[in-house]
Write a protein that holds these residues in place. Sequence first.
Motif, mmCIF file in Angstrom:
data_model
loop_
_atom_site.group_PDB
_atom_site.id
_atom_site.type_symbol
_atom_site.label_atom_id
_atom_site.label_comp_id
_atom_site.label_asym_id
_atom_site.label_seq_id
_atom_site.Cartn_x
_atom_site.Cartn_y
_atom_site.Cartn_z
ATOM 1 N N UNK A 115 0.809 -1.223 0.000
ATOM 2 C CA UNK A 115 0.000 0.000 0.000
ATOM 3 C C UNK A 115 0.847 1.280 0.000
ATOM 4 N N UNK A 116 1.808 1.469 0.945
ATOM 5 C CA UNK A 116 2.573 2.724 0.925
ATOM 6 C C UNK A 116 3.425 2.881 -0.333
ATOM 7 N N UNK A 117 3.848 1.777 -0.929
ATOM 8 C CA UNK A 117 4.625 1.863 -2.165
ATOM 9 C C UNK A 117 3.738 2.296 -3.328
ATOM 10 N N UNK A 118 2.516 1.783 -3.342
ATOM 11 C CA UNK A 118 1.561 2.165 -4.388
ATOM 12 C C UNK A 118 1.211 3.648 -4.283
ATOM 13 N N UNK A 119 1.062 4.130 -3.044
ATOM 14 C CA UNK A 119 0.754 5.546 -2.841
ATOM 15 C C UNK A 119 1.881 6.438 -3.346
ATOM 16 N N UNK A 120 3.105 5.902 -3.380
ATOM 17 C CA UNK A 120 4.247 6.671 -3.884
ATOM 18 C C UNK A 120 4.449 6.494 -5.385
ATOM 19 N N UNK A 121 3.560 5.750 -6.008
ATOM 20 C CA UNK A 121 3.617 5.603 -7.454
ATOM 21 C C UNK A 121 4.628 4.595 -7.955
ATOM 22 N N UNK A 122 5.095 3.694 -7.102
ATOM 23 C CA UNK A 122 6.071 2.693 -7.527
ATOM 24 C C UNK A 122 5.430 1.679 -8.460
ATOM 25 N N UNK A 123 6.160 1.244 -9.472
ATOM 26 C CA UNK A 123 5.659 0.270 -10.430
ATOM 27 C C UNK A 123 5.436 -1.089 -9.771
ATOM 28 N N UNK A 124 4.480 -1.848 -10.305
ATOM 29 C CA UNK A 124 4.059 -3.109 -9.695
ATOM 30 C C UNK A 124 5.215 -4.088 -9.538
ATOM 31 N N UNK A 125 6.050 -4.229 -10.575
ATOM 32 C CA UNK A 125 7.150 -5.194 -10.516
ATOM 33 C C UNK A 125 8.141 -4.825 -9.413
ATOM 34 N N UNK A 126 8.414 -3.532 -9.259
ATOM 35 C CA UNK A 126 9.324 -3.087 -8.204
ATOM 36 C C UNK A 126 8.709 -3.308 -6.823
ATOM 37 N N UNK A 127 7.382 -3.092 -6.719
ATOM 38 C CA UNK A 127 6.696 -3.310 -5.448
ATOM 39 C C UNK A 127 6.811 -4.763 -5.011
ATOM 40 N N UNK A 128 6.616 -5.668 -5.936
ATOM 41 C CA UNK A 128 6.669 -7.100 -5.613
ATOM 42 C C UNK A 128 8.050 -7.486 -5.092
ATOM 43 N N UNK A 129 9.104 -7.002 -5.753
ATOM 44 C CA UNK A 129 10.465 -7.326 -5.326
ATOM 45 C C UNK A 129 10.753 -6.775 -3.930
ATOM 46 N N UNK A 130 10.338 -5.534 -3.695
ATOM 47 C CA UNK A 130 10.608 -4.909 -2.410
ATOM 48 C C UNK A 130 9.825 -5.585 -1.290
ATOM 49 N N UNK A 131 8.574 -5.951 -1.559
ATOM 50 C CA UNK A 131 7.765 -6.645 -0.554
ATOM 51 C C UNK A 131 8.368 -8.015 -0.244
ATOM 52 N N UNK A 132 8.834 -8.716 -1.264
ATOM 53 C CA UNK A 132 9.465 -10.025 -1.042
ATOM 54 C C UNK A 132 10.681 -9.889 -0.116
ATOM 55 N N UNK A 133 11.508 -8.878 -0.370
ATOM 56 C CA UNK A 133 12.700 -8.685 0.459
ATOM 57 C C UNK A 133 12.324 -8.335 1.900
ATOM 58 N N UNK A 134 11.303 -7.496 2.047
ATOM 59 C CA UNK A 134 10.915 -7.091 3.396
ATOM 60 C C UNK A 134 10.267 -8.239 4.160
ATOM 61 N N UNK A 135 9.456 -9.044 3.494
ATOM 62 C CA UNK A 135 8.862 -10.214 4.152
ATOM 63 C C UNK A 135 9.945 -11.168 4.640
ATOM 64 N N UNK A 136 10.987 -11.333 3.833
ATOM 65 C CA UNK A 136 12.098 -12.190 4.251
ATOM 66 C C UNK A 136 12.830 -11.566 5.439
ATOM 67 N N UNK A 137 12.986 -10.239 5.413
ATOM 68 C CA UNK A 137 13.712 -9.572 6.495
ATOM 69 C C UNK A 137 13.018 -9.709 7.834
ATOM 70 N N UNK A 138 11.691 -9.709 7.856
ATOM 71 C CA UNK A 138 10.961 -9.808 9.126
ATOM 72 C C UNK A 138 10.447 -11.229 9.372
ATOM 73 N N UNK A 139 11.002 -12.195 8.618
ATOM 74 C CA UNK A 139 10.732 -13.616 8.846
ATOM 75 C C UNK A 139 9.259 -13.981 8.672
ATOM 76 N N UNK A 140 8.644 -13.411 7.619
ATOM 77 C CA UNK A 140 7.241 -13.707 7.323
ATOM 78 C C UNK A 140 7.067 -14.178 5.879
#
Length: 360
Positions: A115-140
């Motif tokens: 959601x916050x990435x979409x509000x900043x206008x980030x492209x879908x493919x970039x959002x998916x990559x960033x969310x994947x990295x963050x989910x891994x970082x917080x062990x989810x």
Amino acid sequence: MGTRLKVNERDGCNTSIPAQIEFCKVTKRYGEVAAVKDLSLIVPRGEFLTILGPSGSGKTTALMLLAGFVAPSEGDIFIAGRSVVSVPSYRRDQGIVFQSYALFPHLTVRDNLQFPLEMRGMKAAERVKLVDRMLERVHLNDLGGRMPSQLSGGQQQRVALARALIANPPLLLLDEPLGALDRNLREQMQGELRALHREFGTTTICVTHDQEEALTLSDRIIVMRAGKIEQTDTPAGLYDRPQTRFVATFLGEANILENASFSLESEAPPLSGTVAMLRPERICVFDAADPDRAVDDQRQCVTGSVEDMVYAGPFRRYHVRVGNDLIVAREQAASGQQIFQAGDRVRLNWLRSDIRFVRM
């Protein structure tokens, strides 16, 4: 070199210290009541600052002022050298984590993070990559498709932190972030918060009433009382060298030796308007009849009678009557250690250098 604030010194603001955040003589009134009074504060870039205080101290109001949810009655607030008092909250480029987490209940974990990435206008493919990295970082990694209601409290807390940090904001605001967790989860998340702060280096302002949490997480702590700053220092400095009776008793246990019935010895002479303070864990407890416990000239020794012993897992707390004074001593529990009960005669001793004098 960080941004230097261009603020007039005669207004009470510092013009020479590189700062991420600065409060300049900020007051917030609700009718006749001032929740925050003349608050001036500098937070350097990358610091983890905790605002600590009891209910009604003004700590949450200070955070809401910084977040932009309330406006100051007087004064100014600067972020990276720019006044933000007229800037709405959603334009302040900050991540916020509330005690209730405030996750979107109708969105999956993954969509909450997107959601916050979409509000900043980030492209879908970039959002998916960033969310994947963050989910891994917080062990989810395996929980991205779940709804918030399907997560434990600790997992919801991780999602809230991940959502606040995913866009890499320069400022992270935490409002009692661990207050809804049980003790074990709270300690676990304290470690996670420290690790995330080291990794991201985000300037972090945390509001809490939990003293242990403040000591564990912070680079620096502010203790607030009745809308004003009572004392600011590092965790060790604040605990070991409290300046006032309020700080000494609010941040941990403290024996206030006012009008002591025994002659108190210390390395430094007391100042006018101060009272002696001694932390319970600085006191050693021995059998009064033990002939092998000699006291050197750096320590003071008094004899008293145990009124109560409280077992608290890793330590025991003794309440010892010495003349008219009731002194609390806290001793780490260890195997083979002599345990005293109510009525036992004991000797207490401590280093003279551990006596502190605090303002009343």
